[in-house]
Design a protein around this motif. Structure first.
Motif, PDB file in Angstrom:
ATOM      1  N   ILE A 149       0.805  -1.131   0.147  1.00 29.28           N
ATOM      2  CA  ILE A 149       0.123  -0.121   0.106  1.00 29.28           C
ATOM      3  C   ILE A 149       0.814   1.195   0.094  1.00 29.28           C
ATOM      4  CG2 ILE A 149      -1.698   1.268   1.201  1.00 29.28           C
ATOM      5  CD1 ILE A 149      -2.696  -1.445   2.652  1.00 29.28           C
ATOM      6  N   THR A 150       0.592   2.351  -0.796  1.00 27.82           N
ATOM      7  CA  THR A 150       1.475   3.476  -0.777  1.00 27.82           C
ATOM      8  C   THR A 150       0.566   4.521  -1.335  1.00 27.82           C
ATOM      9  OG1 THR A 150       3.470   4.313  -1.684  1.00 27.82           O
ATOM     10  CG2 THR A 150       2.257   3.200  -3.112  1.00 27.82           C
ATOM     11  N   THR A 151       1.105   5.906  -1.255  1.00 26.87           N
ATOM     12  CA  THR A 151       0.465   7.163  -1.971  1.00 26.87           C
ATOM     13  C   THR A 151       0.567   6.980  -3.390  1.00 26.87           C
ATOM     14  OG1 THR A 151       2.382   8.111  -1.357  1.00 26.87           O
ATOM     15  CG2 THR A 151       0.825   8.144   0.392  1.00 26.87           C
ATOM     16  N   ALA A 152      -0.029   8.094  -3.825  1.00 28.15           N
ATOM     17  CA  ALA A 152      -0.148   8.458  -5.508  1.00 28.15           C
ATOM     18  C   ALA A 152       1.463   8.740  -5.866  1.00 28.15           C
ATOM     19  CB  ALA A 152      -1.103   9.378  -5.827  1.00 28.15           C
ATOM     20  N   ASN A 153       2.112   9.232  -4.915  1.00 27.65           N
ATOM     21  CA  ASN A 153       3.548   9.590  -5.409  1.00 27.65           C
ATOM     22  C   ASN A 153       4.247  10.183  -4.069  1.00 27.65           C
ATOM     23  OD1 ASN A 153       2.795  12.545  -4.849  1.00 27.65           O
ATOM     24  ND2 ASN A 153       1.516  12.217  -6.996  1.00 27.65           N
ATOM     25  N   LYS A 154       5.400  10.427  -4.128  1.00 28.77           N
ATOM     26  CA  LYS A 154       6.440  10.956  -3.063  1.00 28.77           C
ATOM     27  C   LYS A 154       6.079  12.272  -2.455  1.00 28.77           C
ATOM     28  CE  LYS A 154      11.170  11.986  -2.128  1.00 28.77           C
ATOM     29  NZ  LYS A 154      12.616  12.195  -2.757  1.00 28.77           N
ATOM     30  N   LYS A 155       5.502  13.026  -3.475  1.00 32.19           N
ATOM     31  CA  LYS A 155       5.123  14.176  -2.846  1.00 32.19           C
ATOM     32  C   LYS A 155       3.937  14.402  -2.015  1.00 32.19           C
ATOM     33  CE  LYS A 155       3.597  19.045  -4.725  1.00 32.19           C
ATOM     34  NZ  LYS A 155       3.369  19.581  -5.824  1.00 32.19           N
ATOM     35  N   GLU A 156       3.113  13.339  -2.323  1.00 34.58           N
ATOM     36  CA  GLU A 156       1.781  13.185  -1.546  1.00 34.58           C
ATOM     37  C   GLU A 156       2.309  12.499  -0.242  1.00 34.58           C
ATOM     38  OE1 GLU A 156      -2.182  13.035  -0.026  1.00 34.58           O
ATOM     39  OE2 GLU A 156      -1.293  14.165  -1.392  1.00 34.58           O
ATOM     40  N   LEU A 157       3.023  11.421  -0.004  1.00 35.04           N
ATOM     41  CA  LEU A 157       3.595  10.980   1.056  1.00 35.04           C
ATOM     42  C   LEU A 157       4.263  12.088   2.078  1.00 35.04           C
ATOM     43  CD1 LEU A 157       3.774   8.497   2.865  1.00 35.04           C
ATOM     44  CD2 LEU A 157       6.150   7.963   1.613  1.00 35.04           C
ATOM     45  N   LYS A 158       5.095  12.998   1.497  1.00 34.27           N
ATOM     46  CA  LYS A 158       5.573  13.852   2.157  1.00 34.27           C
ATOM     47  C   LYS A 158       4.537  14.994   2.798  1.00 34.27           C
ATOM     48  CE  LYS A 158       9.299  17.290   1.816  1.00 34.27           C
ATOM     49  NZ  LYS A 158      10.302  18.012   1.097  1.00 34.27           N
ATOM     50  N   LYS A 159       3.691  15.167   2.108  1.00 35.31           N
ATOM     51  CA  LYS A 159       2.653  16.109   2.429  1.00 35.31           C
ATOM     52  C   LYS A 159       1.703  15.257   3.615  1.00 35.31           C
ATOM     53  CE  LYS A 159      -1.666  18.060   0.872  1.00 35.31           C
ATOM     54  NZ  LYS A 159      -2.951  18.247  -0.239  1.00 35.31           N
ATOM     55  N   ARG A 160       1.533  14.023   3.692  1.00 34.51           N
ATOM     56  CA  ARG A 160       0.759  13.631   4.843  1.00 34.51           C
ATOM     57  C   ARG A 160       1.786  13.498   5.959  1.00 34.51           C
ATOM     58  NH1 ARG A 160      -2.275   8.317   2.109  1.00 34.51           N
ATOM     59  NH2 ARG A 160      -3.212   9.392   0.424  1.00 34.51           N
ATOM     60  N   LEU A 161       3.019  12.904   5.706  1.00 32.90           N
ATOM     61  CA  LEU A 161       3.833  13.169   7.057  1.00 32.90           C
ATOM     62  C   LEU A 161       4.070  14.473   7.620  1.00 32.90           C
ATOM     63  CD1 LEU A 161       6.730  10.644   5.453  1.00 32.90           C
ATOM     64  CD2 LEU A 161       4.846  10.047   7.197  1.00 32.90           C
ATOM     65  N   LYS A 162       4.039  15.515   6.924  1.00 32.70           N
ATOM     66  CA  LYS A 162       3.987  16.789   7.556  1.00 32.70           C
ATOM     67  C   LYS A 162       2.719  17.141   8.114  1.00 32.70           C
ATOM     68  CE  LYS A 162       7.661  19.348   4.978  1.00 32.70           C
ATOM     69  NZ  LYS A 162       8.554  19.608   6.089  1.00 32.70           N
ATOM     70  N   ASN A 163       1.697  16.888   7.666  1.00 28.02           N
ATOM     71  CA  ASN A 163       0.494  17.182   8.245  1.00 28.02           C
ATOM     72  C   ASN A 163       0.257  16.447   9.665  1.00 28.02           C
ATOM     73  OD1 ASN A 163      -0.123  19.107   6.144  1.00 28.02           O
ATOM     74  ND2 ASN A 163      -1.281  17.463   5.061  1.00 28.02           N
ATOM     75  N   ARG A 164       0.834  15.449   9.697  1.00 25.51           N
ATOM     76  CA  ARG A 164       0.716  14.583  10.956  1.00 25.51           C
ATOM     77  C   ARG A 164       1.287  15.453  12.140  1.00 25.51           C
ATOM     78  NH1 ARG A 164       2.069   8.494  10.672  1.00 25.51           N
ATOM     79  NH2 ARG A 164       4.272   9.366  10.663  1.00 25.51           N
ATOM     80  N   GLY A 165       2.309  16.158  11.753  1.00 20.72           N
ATOM     81  CA  GLY A 165       3.237  17.014  12.896  1.00 20.72           C
ATOM     82  C   GLY A 165       3.900  16.116  14.064  1.00 20.72           C
ATOM     83  N   THR A 166       4.134  15.161  13.595  1.00 16.46           N
ATOM     84  CA  THR A 166       4.508  14.167  14.632  1.00 16.46           C
ATOM     85  C   THR A 166       6.097  13.752  14.472  1.00 16.46           C
ATOM     86  OG1 THR A 166       3.970  11.755  13.478  1.00 16.46           O
ATOM     87  CG2 THR A 166       2.501  12.992  15.075  1.00 16.46           C
ATOM     88  N   ASP A 167       6.779  14.166  13.411  1.00 17.86           N
ATOM     89  CA  ASP A 167       8.142  13.837  13.090  1.00 17.86           C
ATOM     90  C   ASP A 167       8.806  15.186  12.697  1.00 17.86           C
ATOM     91  OD1 ASP A 167       7.692  11.091  13.259  1.00 17.86           O
ATOM     92  OD2 ASP A 167       7.024  10.964  11.324  1.00 17.86           O
ATOM     93  N   SER A 168      10.186  15.185  13.083  1.00 18.32           N
ATOM     94  CA  SER A 168      10.972  16.136  12.580  1.00 18.32           C
ATOM     95  C   SER A 168      11.272  16.154  10.977  1.00 18.32           C
ATOM     96  CB  SER A 168      12.365  16.132  13.287  1.00 18.32           C
ATOM     97  OG  SER A 168      13.073  14.870  12.862  1.00 18.32           O
ATOM     98  N   ASP A 169      11.803  17.294  10.556  1.00 17.22           N
ATOM     99  CA  ASP A 169      12.132  17.325   8.993  1.00 17.22           C
ATOM    100  C   ASP A 169      13.028  16.084   8.591  1.00 17.22           C
ATOM    101  OD1 ASP A 169      10.312  19.346   8.539  1.00 17.22           O
ATOM    102  OD2 ASP A 169      11.949  20.995   8.702  1.00 17.22           O
ATOM    103  N   GLU A 170      14.046  15.941   9.578  1.00 16.69           N
ATOM    104  CA  GLU A 170      15.008  15.227   9.192  1.00 16.69           C
ATOM    105  C   GLU A 170      14.289  13.441   9.329  1.00 16.69           C
ATOM    106  OE1 GLU A 170      19.299  13.329  11.111  1.00 16.69           O
ATOM    107  OE2 GLU A 170      18.133  14.837  12.003  1.00 16.69           O
ATOM    108  N   THR A 171      13.413  13.300  10.319  1.00 14.81           N
ATOM    109  CA  THR A 171      12.897  12.165  10.171  1.00 14.81           C
ATOM    110  C   THR A 171      12.114  11.774   8.962  1.00 14.81           C
ATOM    111  OG1 THR A 171      12.874  12.139  12.629  1.00 14.81           O
ATOM    112  CG2 THR A 171      11.265  10.691  11.444  1.00 14.81           C
ATOM    113  N   ILE A 172      11.248  12.870   8.661  1.00 13.89           N
ATOM    114  CA  ILE A 172      10.544  12.744   7.305  1.00 13.89           C
ATOM    115  C   ILE A 172      11.236  12.484   6.194  1.00 13.89           C
ATOM    116  CG2 ILE A 172       9.156  13.980   5.987  1.00 13.89           C
ATOM    117  CD1 ILE A 172       7.924  15.341   8.174  1.00 13.89           C
ATOM    118  N   GLU A 173      12.496  13.158   6.000  1.00 16.65           N
ATOM    119  CA  GLU A 173      13.517  12.823   4.908  1.00 16.65           C
ATOM    120  C   GLU A 173      13.826  11.245   4.888  1.00 16.65           C
ATOM    121  OE1 GLU A 173      13.823  14.649   2.296  1.00 16.65           O
ATOM    122  OE2 GLU A 173      12.502  15.925   3.022  1.00 16.65           O
TER     123      GLU A 173
END
Length: 231
Positions: A149-173
């Protein structure tokens, strides 16, 4: 008759890229294993949570870990949180279907509840990463149905991770980098779901489950043939 899995040398482990096999002697009745892989932000947990509420013949395999419990996590729901010496003792006794050491913490799947679920005729669902999936294939390839299971693309995954607000920028990367690596393994899975619409994806996941229940391996072939001849 239902096939029996001869599970010899069952306990598999991976520590970095090394596979360790411990000796365990078990015979378990064949049933279905569902292995679902999806990075954080893919919507996998939402889909699984709904599926487990609505379907009654499923057992979700809860992993054990030695890492500290995070805020909001519940013991026995998110993980079984145990001490390191207890985990290591379980490894020595061959009590894990698979285990791994990640960032100095241990993670593993306990055999006991899985076997109990199989004996009860349930479909066992595992939330597992690509590395753990590869290990499971070594022993149970014929009994596994796998879903990526995945998102439509990497950009969408990054958006969802940022919107959760639980991870640092480094962790998201780091998560995004790992996600790119796991995408290379899509063709190793039976099914591939792009979760850009939660309702559509849920219907897809339910369809996979419905198809599994109709597998010829799940029927008592001798009984079916005898009843067909006698009618």
């Amino acid at each position: 008759m239902q096939e029996i899995i001869s599970a010899r040398n069952l306990s598999l482990a991976y520590e970095r890229d090394e596979i360790v096999i411990n000796s365990v002697n078990l015979d378990i009745y064949a049933n279905d294993f569902v292995f679902i892989t999806g990075k954080s932000g893919s919507g996998k947990s939402t889909l699984l949570g709904r599926l487990l509420k609505e379907e009654k013949d499923l057992y979700f395999s809860i992993s054990s870990t030695t890492r500290a419990k995070r805020e909001g996590e519940v013991d026995g729901v998110d993980y079984y949180f145990i001490k390191e010496d207890e985990f290591k003792s379980g490894i020595e006794k061959g009590e894990f279907l698979e285990w791994a050491q990640v960032h100095k913490n241990y993670y593993g799947t306990s055999l006991k509840p899985v076997l109990a679920a199989l004996e009860a005729g349930k479909i066992v669902i595992f939330d597992i990463d690509v590395q753990g999936f590869h290990i499971a294939l070594e022993k149970f390839r014929s009994y596994i149905t796998s879903v990526f299971i995945t998102t439509a693309n990497k950009k969408e995954l990054k958006k969802r991770l940022k919107n959760r607000g639980t991870d640092s920028d480094e962790t998201i990367e780091n998560r995004l980098m790992n996600a790119v690596g796991e995408m290379e393994h899509i063709l190793e899975y039976d099914y591939f779901l792009v979760n850009d619409d939660i309702e559509k994806s849920y219907k897809g996941l339910k369809s996979i489950l419905r198809a599994m229940r109709l597998k010829s391996t799940k029927i008592d072939l001798r009984r079916v043939i005898d009843e067909w001849i006698d009618c």
